[in-house]
Structure formats: C-alpha cells, structure tokens
Scaffold this active site. Structure first.
Site, PDB file in Angstrom:
ATOM      1  N   VAL A 178      -3.218  -9.978 -17.026  1.00  0.00           N
ATOM      2  CA  VAL A 178      -3.366 -10.780 -15.810  1.00  0.00           C
ATOM      3  C   VAL A 178      -3.215 -12.254 -16.221  1.00  0.00           C
ATOM      4  O   VAL A 178      -3.469 -12.594 -17.377  1.00  0.00           O
ATOM      5  CB  VAL A 178      -4.757 -10.560 -15.150  1.00  0.00           C
ATOM      6  N   CYS A 180     -10.906 -14.464 -16.719  1.00  0.00           N
ATOM      7  CA  CYS A 180      -9.657 -14.889 -17.392  1.00  0.00           C
ATOM      8  C   CYS A 180      -9.287 -16.356 -17.098  1.00  0.00           C
ATOM      9  O   CYS A 180      -9.089 -16.745 -15.947  1.00  0.00           O
ATOM     10  CB  CYS A 180      -8.507 -13.981 -16.978  1.00  0.00           C
ATOM     11  N   LYS A 193      -7.572  -0.403 -17.335  1.00  0.00           N
ATOM     12  CA  LYS A 193      -6.516  -0.920 -16.458  1.00  0.00           C
ATOM     13  C   LYS A 193      -6.014   0.180 -15.523  1.00  0.00           C
ATOM     14  O   LYS A 193      -5.639   1.265 -15.995  1.00  0.00           O
ATOM     15  CB  LYS A 193      -5.348  -1.446 -17.295  1.00  0.00           C
ATOM     16  N   GLU A 223       2.833 -14.060 -16.109  1.00  0.00           N
ATOM     17  CA  GLU A 223       2.639 -15.246 -16.956  1.00  0.00           C
ATOM     18  C   GLU A 223       2.180 -16.433 -16.101  1.00  0.00           C
ATOM     19  O   GLU A 223       2.890 -16.876 -15.185  1.00  0.00           O
ATOM     20  CB  GLU A 223       3.912 -15.627 -17.733  1.00  0.00           C
ATOM     21  N   SER A 224       0.995 -16.948 -16.452  1.00  0.00           N
ATOM     22  CA  SER A 224       0.373 -18.001 -15.637  1.00  0.00           C
ATOM     23  C   SER A 224       1.265 -19.238 -15.482  1.00  0.00           C
ATOM     24  O   SER A 224       1.350 -19.835 -14.410  1.00  0.00           O
ATOM     25  CB  SER A 224      -0.979 -18.403 -16.241  1.00  0.00           C
TER      26      SER A 224
HETATM   27  N1  LIG Z   1       0.284 -15.801 -21.691  1.00  0.00           N
HETATM   28  C1  LIG Z   1      -0.448 -15.128 -20.637  1.00  0.00           C
HETATM   29  C2  LIG Z   1      -1.846 -14.803 -21.163  1.00  0.00           C
HETATM   30  C3  LIG Z   1      -2.621 -13.936 -20.179  1.00  0.00           C
HETATM   31  C4  LIG Z   1      -3.754 -13.201 -20.877  1.00  0.00           C
HETATM   32  O1  LIG Z   1      -3.938 -13.266 -22.117  1.00  0.00           O
HETATM   33  N2  LIG Z   1      -4.534 -12.468 -20.063  1.00  0.00           N
HETATM   34  C5  LIG Z   1      -5.592 -11.664 -20.629  1.00  0.00           C
HETATM   35  C6  LIG Z   1      -6.920 -11.895 -19.898  1.00  0.00           C
HETATM   36  S1  LIG Z   1      -7.447 -13.552 -20.030  1.00  0.00           S
HETATM   37  C7  LIG Z   1      -5.262 -10.207 -20.431  1.00  0.00           C
HETATM   38  O2  LIG Z   1      -4.782  -9.808 -19.390  1.00  0.00           O
HETATM   39  N3  LIG Z   1      -5.558  -9.386 -21.437  1.00  0.00           N
HETATM   40  C8  LIG Z   1      -5.396  -7.975 -21.355  1.00  0.00           C
HETATM   41  C9  LIG Z   1      -4.716  -7.422 -22.555  1.00  0.00           C
HETATM   42  O3  LIG Z   1      -4.153  -8.188 -23.354  1.00  0.00           O
HETATM   43  O4  LIG Z   1      -4.725  -6.207 -22.720  1.00  0.00           O
HETATM   44  C10 LIG Z   1      -0.509 -16.016 -19.392  1.00  0.00           C
HETATM   45  O5  LIG Z   1      -0.445 -17.243 -19.547  1.00  0.00           O
HETATM   46  O6  LIG Z   1      -0.575 -15.481 -18.279  1.00  0.00           O
END
Ligand SMILES: N[C@@H](CCC(=O)N[C@@H](CS)C(=O)NCC(=O)O)C(=O)O
Length: 222
Positions: A52, A12, A39, A64-65
């Site tokens: 994540v 990620c 998950k 949120e990152s």
């Molecule tokens: N806006 C979020 C995006 C985080 C994101 O898209 N994470 C993805 C992995 S890179 C995730 O956890 N995806 C799982 C899902 O959507 O089910 C951030 O900045 O933290």
C-alpha cells in the site's frame, strides 16, 4: 465524478503522503484499510508489489505513493509542486530523501541490538543535519507555500511524537528549523487527519511486536 479509492494501512507513512495530497487538493475519496499481515486476495490481485498505498481510479490502479501524488498533481488543482523546473526537481529529490529517512527510521526501531540501534541513531542524526541545512521552515520546506515535499515529511516527524514518549534519542536536538517545520506540519489539518486518533497506541503495539531494542526501551518506559 471519478470514483477514487485508496487502499491503505493504518500506520503506513507512504499511505499518509497520498492522503495528505488528496486532502490538500480537496478530493473526495474512499479509504480502505487492510491488514498487511493477512493481505486479502483481491488486494494481491491489484497490487503488483503487494504494497500500500494503491489508488483505484474507477477500474484503473495506480501504485507507489510518489506516482499517486504525481497523478493527482497532473489532474487536480491546486498545484503542489513549484512551477520552476529546477525547484520542482529539487523538491522531487527531497521527496526521495524522505523515503530514505523512512527506511532509516524502520531500521532504527527494528534494530535488534544496542550496537545497530546506535548506528541507526547516528545515521538519522546525519540525515536530519542535512535536512536542517536545506529547509527554510517559514513555516514550510521552501517558505510560505505548502508543497508535496511537505506532505512527504509529515509522516516522518509523526514517528518522533511516539519515539519522544519512550526517550529523547537526541536525533532532532539542536535543529531549530526542523523544530519549527515539525510544529507547523503537526498543526496542518491534512497532516493531522491522515491517521486515526489511535495511531500512537497502534504504533506502540507495532513496535512492541517487533521484539527489537526499542521494544525493550518502550517496556522500560511504560
Ligand atoms: N515505495 C512504496 C513503499 C510502500 C510500502 O513500503 N508500503 C508498506 C507499508 S508502509 C507495505 O505495503 N508493505 C507490505 C509488504 O511489503 O509486504 C511507496 O512509496 O508507495
């Protein structure tokens, strides 16, 4: 000492942003990688969006990152944002830009036909032209100091280290500042160590599993 735990995934790019910020600030943390295709219940309980990264601060949860990075910025030195309010806002805006580029990259490698793939390739060329016009790359985004905005772009360029093994898609061609910045980011310890050694092999497999246009190119290149 406050116990910090980062709930993560091996590939990620948003997790990588948080890891880079933690490392730049010299903060100890535990990283727990989870399988996003299965998950765990404990993760779904604490992650409101099921995504994540999630940072556990003792029993509190931050998701949120960008918010995780801002929390670290609020609580741990050294500062990784500029002190000037206008420049700080500009950096935050370019971090948003990095998120849009990540979404474009996802669209590029998951495109299921040649036409969409080509459209996404052109979109990315335009995004990077815009970025080339803004960066200083001396060697960082805004000059000689590494900032959070640099942390946001490290994972962006890392994709191209893998894409380049498939084909030269011409997306970063003719952009000397981006080339310089990309090289500096790759060599930065926090950026390099934000993923495991097997990241390229894992990303290859992940792309293959998408059954996309790029999966086909990857098979041809193998
Ligand atoms: N806006 C979020 C995006 C985080 C994101 O898209 N994470 C993805 C992995 S890179 C995730 O956890 N995806 C799982 C899902 O959507 O089910 C951030 O900045 O933290």
């Amino acid at each position: 000492m406050t116990k910090l735990t980062l709930i993560s995934h091996a590939l990620c790019p948003y997790v990588q942003r948080a890891v880079i910020a933690l490392k730049e600030k010299g903060v100890d943390f535990e990283r727990i990688d989870i399988d996003l295709s299965q998950k765990p219940d404990w993760f779904l309980e604490i992650s409101p969006l099921g995504k994540v990264p999630v940072l556990k601060v003792e029993d509190d949860v931050i998701f949120e990152s960008t918010v995780i990075a801002e929390f670290l910025e609020d609580t741990v030195a050294p500062p990784l944002h500029p002190s000037d309010a206008v420049r700080r806002a500009d950096h935050r805006a370019w971090i948003e830009f990095a998120s849009v580029v990540l979404s474009d990259i996802w669209g590029f490698y998951t495109a299921t036909n040649a036409e969409t793939f080509e459209q996404k390739r052109r979109d990315l060329i335009q995004r990077f032209e815009r970025l080339e016009a803004r960066v200083k790359a001396e060697p960082w985004f805004d000059g000689g100091t590494f900032h959070l905005v640099d942390a946001a772009f490290g994972p962006v360029f890392r994709y191209f280290d893998v894409f380049d093994t498939i084909e030269d898609f011409g997306i970063l061609a003719g952009k000397p500042k981006l080339a310089r910045w990309r090289k500096a980011l790759k060599a930065r310890a926090s950026v390099a160590s934000a993923v495991a050694q097997d990241y390229p092999a894992r990303l290859h497999d992940f792309i293959l599993e998408r059954h996309s246009h790029m999966s086909g190119l990857l098979l041809e290149a193998a």
